[in-house]
Every structure is written in structure tokens, then in C-alpha cells.
Design a protein around this motif. Structure first.
Motif, short mmCIF file in Angstrom:
data_model
loop_
_atom_site.label_atom_id
_atom_site.label_comp_id
_atom_site.label_asym_id
_atom_site.label_seq_id
_atom_site.Cartn_x
_atom_site.Cartn_y
_atom_site.Cartn_z
N GLU A 183 7.90 -3.58 2.66
CA GLU A 183 6.67 -2.91 3.13
C GLU A 183 5.84 -2.52 1.94
OE1 GLU A 183 7.07 0.22 5.89
OE2 GLU A 183 8.15 -1.00 7.34
N ARG A 184 4.55 -2.78 1.99
CA ARG A 184 3.66 -2.48 0.87
C ARG A 184 2.54 -1.54 1.32
NH1 ARG A 184 2.99 -6.49 -3.10
NH2 ARG A 184 4.80 -6.48 -4.44
N GLU A 185 2.14 -0.59 0.46
CA GLU A 185 0.97 0.27 0.72
C GLU A 185 -0.29 -0.58 0.55
OE1 GLU A 185 0.10 3.71 1.16
OE2 GLU A 185 2.11 3.85 2.04
N VAL A 244 -9.06 -0.64 -0.35
CA VAL A 244 -9.15 -1.02 1.08
C VAL A 244 -9.45 0.22 1.92
CG1 VAL A 244 -7.86 -1.91 3.06
CG2 VAL A 244 -7.67 -3.03 0.84
N TRP A 245 -8.72 1.33 1.63
CA TRP A 245 -8.95 2.59 2.37
C TRP A 245 -10.38 3.10 2.15
CZ3 TRP A 245 -6.12 3.40 6.19
CH2 TRP A 245 -4.75 3.15 6.19
N GLN A 246 -10.83 2.99 0.89
CA GLN A 246 -12.20 3.47 0.61
C GLN A 246 -13.23 2.66 1.38
OE1 GLN A 246 -12.25 3.28 -3.63
NE2 GLN A 246 -11.31 5.30 -3.88
N GLY A 247 -13.01 1.35 1.42
CA GLY A 247 -13.92 0.48 2.18
C GLY A 247 -13.93 0.86 3.65
#
Lengths: 170, 350
Positions: A55-57, A62-65
Motif C-alpha cells: 500500500e502506498r500513500e 495529488v492531495w493539493q490538486g
């Protein structure tokens, strides 16, 4: 036809999501169909590989976008937001039924109230007429004010909701 | 002492004179009969000059039944009235106090107070006797004693279509002690008389000040809307199409109008006058009022005219009918034939 239908169920079969009858039907078909056996083997291998992946964060950018896009969505005109809310509400049957009932109430209440008012107007209308005419007539210098008082008093009482005796008229 | 006080003092002197002495004076030197104009002037001036309290009996014929009501009536200058209803049972205990601005009605059976507009008008500015004499045919029928007081009997005939009135006017005070109204056929339809009266120069103000009984609920019934003086203004105020011709039967002239309201109910009211009596036309859209089921059935206009209802209230008569999706009503102290003719004329109008 049967082959194509059962082939579409292979993924569900591999995940153990079929009913016992469906499962038996797929298994009977696998005995005779090499193509479906190969596809099932491929599917199981893919699932095995996916299951082994770490599993990767998601990267921070991506979150900012995503946050930027959400902020832009919230900044859209209210009407389109409301429209979307209404559309979303109608996707759920319970909300759709509630909305239909609300519309029904909004239409039915004035209709019923109008009908009740119309009947009530027939009950009190003549008393309003008598009262109004008696007040107008009080300007007559020969009118008997005591009798005007009697007529206005009777009409007032009827308008206040006093019940009349059977057969009694305004 | 002002001129008015001199007149009042003279009146009181006349009132307090014992009745037998007055009769003896009459026997020695009969007073000349006053003319109609002077007795009318005395009568019209009375509300500004004299207070009184007495017991009044009113009898009316409503359709086929007679109704008699007994009332304690007190009047105070200018334009204040107190009515205490004694009988029949249906009105017994009712109290009406008119303080010249508002009317307060107390109904003991419901422990209820109803407030409305004053109906005591004209006491401050009586109509000139000459105007009344132009509209009525007034004749003196003679003199009679009523409850021991000298009265002059006047007959007032308003011409075609009106009720004939006979008035017994107290010669000393101008107060009407007895009234009779006859319909066009000569039948008496209304009688009102004092069975006892006591004059005063100053009845206590407290008698004409209403005090709400403890715990009584108060309702306000000021049903009239703003008064307008033209038919066009009334049309605008009503907001619905109404029939309001300038004249009715080529005799009654549009006087004023208003929109009468009570709760959700509203009716355009147009008042017409022939200079003597008034008739009022009420109009309400049929979509807002079912046709009232009162009185007896009648036909408006020709045999193929709309069905209507006739209601006899004794002093007033009412004709109701429906035409052009509108409920019409005409009320007046005039014979049924006149109301029916007005109804037929309004129904026939484009």
C-alpha cells in the motif's frame, strides 16, 4: 451464448461471489471449456499479484490538486450547486417521494382551504351584508339606533361563530 | 349663560313641569299646531341638546312572524349610546355601549366582547330640515299624548317605493317617542316606542364608558374597508369585475362604496341613495363564495331569469342571486318589488 454468459461470471466465481446454483453451473462448464479454464487461471494470477502489491500513500501534490478542485467546485454559482443537490436528491427514491408529497401538499392545501373558505363565506356572507348595510343606514336621521344596535349585535354574534337555533336566519 | 344653556334650561323647565299642569294649560289656551319644518328642526336638534334614558319596545314583522324586543336605552350628548337588552331570552343581558368612536358589545352567554365602529352618527351636524322636506312629503297628522307627554304626529312619505313613516315627536324635547313604518300596502312592519322615558341634562359619563368584564375575550370587527366615492375607485379596490352603474332604476344614485371584509371573506359594497333611503349592492365572485341557502326561493327578472333568495328582516329586506359567476345581494329598507326590480336591472346589464 452460454459460454459468453458464463465467461462474464468467471471473475465473480474467482472471488466466491456466486450463488451455489451459479457456481455449480460455472464449474460444470469449466470441465468442458479449455478457454474458460485458461481465463480463470489468468484471473487468479492477476488477483494474486494485486494482493501482493504494497500500500502506498498518494503523493502530496495529488492531495493539493484535489483540494484546489474542491475549492473551485464550492466557488461555483449557487444555482448550479442547488441544481446538483436537487438532482442528487432525486437519485434517492425516499427523497423523491418526500418531494412529491411536498408538492402535493403545496397544491392540495390551497385547494382545500379555498373550498372551505367558499362554504364559510356562504355561512357568514349574509351577516356581513346585514351588518355593513345597517352601519351605512345609521346615517339616516330617522333610523332607530336601538334597532340598528340589535341588527349589528345579532350579525356580530353570528360572525363571532355563535350557533343559530335550527331554522333561525340572519 | 350661553344661548344654548338658555334653550336647555327652558327645555328642562318644560320637562320638569308636572304633566297634569300641562294638560290644564292645554285646556285653557290650546297652543297653535307647529308647522312641519319647525318640529323637524326641533327633532334634528335634539341629539345635541338633551340626554335621556328610557325603556323602549321594538316590534317587527319578519316574514310571517312578529318579533318584540325590549331595551333599556340611554343617550348622552353628543352621540353616545347605551343599550341593555332585556328580552327576549335570545338577547337578554346583551349590552352595547357606543362611545361615539367605537361600539362595545358584551354577550354574557359567551363571555365575549365585540368591538366595532360607532353607529351613532349625525348628532354633531344634523341634516338641515329643509333638505329633508325637499325629499319627503311631510304632513302633520295632529297631536297625541304618548306616556303622558305631548307629541306631534308627523307622516313622512318618501314617494314611490319607500316605507311610510309615522313619528310621534315630543313637542318639548324633539325626541321621537314612537315610530311606525308601513309597507307599500299600508301594513305596519315596524313599531318602536318608549314605554318610559326620563330626560336629563347630564347623564353620568361612566354610563357610556365600557369596562371589559374580567376574563372576557375581545374580538375586533371593523369589517369596512376604506370608503371610496366613485364606481371606478370601487372597481380598482375590489380587484374583480363588478357591476356598478351610476344610477339604478333611474332613481338611486351611486353614493359611495367600500370593500367589506371579514377574515378571508370580501365583498364589494356599492351604496345608492334616492336622497331618502339607501340600498346597498354587494358582489362576491362565486369562486370565493357558495350561494347562501337562506330565505325563500324567488326568480329574478323574467321567468327565465336566475333563481334567487328573498329574506325579510323586518326593517331591511334582502334579495340574493347569482349571475355572471358572481353572487349579488341587494339590501334596503324598501319593498321587495323595488329590490327585485334592481336585481333584474343589474342582471340585464352588459
Amino acid at each position: 451464448m452460454i459460454h459468453a454468459r458464463l465467461q462474464r461470471q468467471l471473475s465473480a466465481y474467482a472471488d466466491g461471489e456466486l450463488s451455489p446454483d451459479e457456481r455449480r453451473e460455472v464449474e460444470a462448464h469449466l470441465v468442458t471449456c479449455i478457454e474458460c479454464r485458461e481465463e480463470l487461471a489468468g484471473l487468479r494470477q492477476v488477483k494474486h499479484l494485486i494482493g501482493r502489491l504494497p500500500e502506498r500513500e498518494a503523493p502530496q501534490e495529488v492531495w493539493q490538486g484535489l483540494r484546489r478542485r474542491i475549492a473551485q467546485e464550492e466557488g461555483r454559482p449557487v444555482a448550479s450547486g442547488m441544481l446538483e443537490t436537487i438532482r442528487a436528491a432525486f437519485r434517492r427514491p425516499a427523497y423523491a417521494v418526500a418531494a412529491a408529497m411536498l408538492v402535493l401538499i403545496l397544491v392540495a392545501v390551497p385547494l382545500v382551504k379555498g373550498r372551505i373558505d367558499r362554504l364559510q363565506a356562504a355561512d357568514i356572507g349574509v351577516d356581513v351584508y346585514v351588518r355593513e348595510h345597517a352601519l351605512v343606514s345609521s346615517a339616516d336621521p330617522f333610523v332607530d339606533r336601538a334597532y340598528i344596535g340589535l341588527l349589528v349585535g345579532d350579525a356580530n354574534l353570528a360572525l363571532a361563530g355563535a350557533r343559530r337555533a335550527p331554522g333561525e336566519e340572519p | 349663560m350661553t344661548g344654548t344653556h338658555v334653550i336647555i334650561a327652558a327645555l328642562v323647565l318644560g320637562l320638569t313641569m308636572p304633566a297634569p299642569a300641562a294638560v290644564r294649560f292645554e285646556a285653557r289656551a290650546p297652543r297653535p299646531a307647529p308647522d312641519a319644518a319647525s318640529i323637524l328642526k326641533t327633532m334634528l336638534a335634539a341629539p345635541a341638546l338633551i340626554d335621556y334614558e328610557g325603556t323602549k319596545v321594538i316590534s317587527t314583522v319578519r316574514g310571517t312572524r312578529a318579533e318584540t324586543v325590549t331595551i333599556l336605552e340611554a343617550y348622552k350628548r353628543l352621540g353616545r349610546l347605551r343599550l341593555e337588552f332585556l328580552s327576549p331570552e335570545s338577547v337578554s343581558g346583551r349590552l352595547i355601549v357606543d362611545d361615539g368612536v367605537d361600539t362595545w358589545q358584551y354577550e354574557p352567554s359567551m363571555h365575549l366582547v365585540i368591538r366595532g365602529p360607532s353607529f351613532v352618527q349625525g348628532a354633531g351636524s344634523p341634516e338641515p330640515a329643509e333638505d329633508i322636506l325637499r325629499r319627503y312629503t311631510v304632513s302633520l297628522l295632529g297631536r297625541e299624548a304618548v306616556i303622558g307627554r305631548d307629541t306631534v304626529v308627523l307622516a313622512l312619505a318618501p314617494g314611490a317605493g319607500g316605507s311610510n313613516r309615522h313619528l310621534w315627536v315630543d313637542q318639548a324635547t324633539g325626541v321621537v317617542l314612537r315610530t311606525e313604518e308601513r309597507d307599500a300596502g299600508g301594513e305596519i312592519v315596524y313599531v318602536s316606542y318608549f314605554s318610559r322615558i326620563s330626560y336629563s341634562l347630564n347623564l353620568p359619563t361612566a354610563l357610556f364608558t365600557f369596562r371589559r368584564p374580567a376574563g372576557a375575550k375581545v374580538l375586533s370587527f371593523h369589517v369596512s374597508g376604506g370608503r371610496v366615492t366613485t364606481a371606478d375607485e370601487l372597481r380598482r379596490q375590489a380587484g374583480t369585475p363588478i357591476v356598478a352603474p351610476p344610477r339604478l332604476l333611474n332613481r338611486y344614485v351611486f353614493r359611495d362604496g367600500r370593500v367589506a371584509r371579514h377574515g378571508a371573506f370580501a365583498a364589494a359594497a356599492a351604496t345608492y341613495s334616492d336622497g331618502v333611503g339607501v340600498v346597498t349592492i354587494f358582489q362576491t365572485p362565486a369562486s370565493r363564495m357558495a350561494f347562501p341557502n337562506v330565505g325563500r326561493e324567488t326568480v329574478v327578472g323574467s321567468m327565465r331569469g336566475p333563481l334567487g333568495r328573498f329574506l325579510d328582516l323586518g326593517y331591511f329586506r334582502v334579495v340574493l342571486w347569482q349571475s355572471r359567476a358572481t353572487n349579488f345581494a341587494v339590501l334596503g329598507n324598501v319593498p321587495q318589488t323595488v329590490l327585485m326590480a334592481i336585481a333584474a336591472e343589474l342582471t340585464g346589464m352588459k
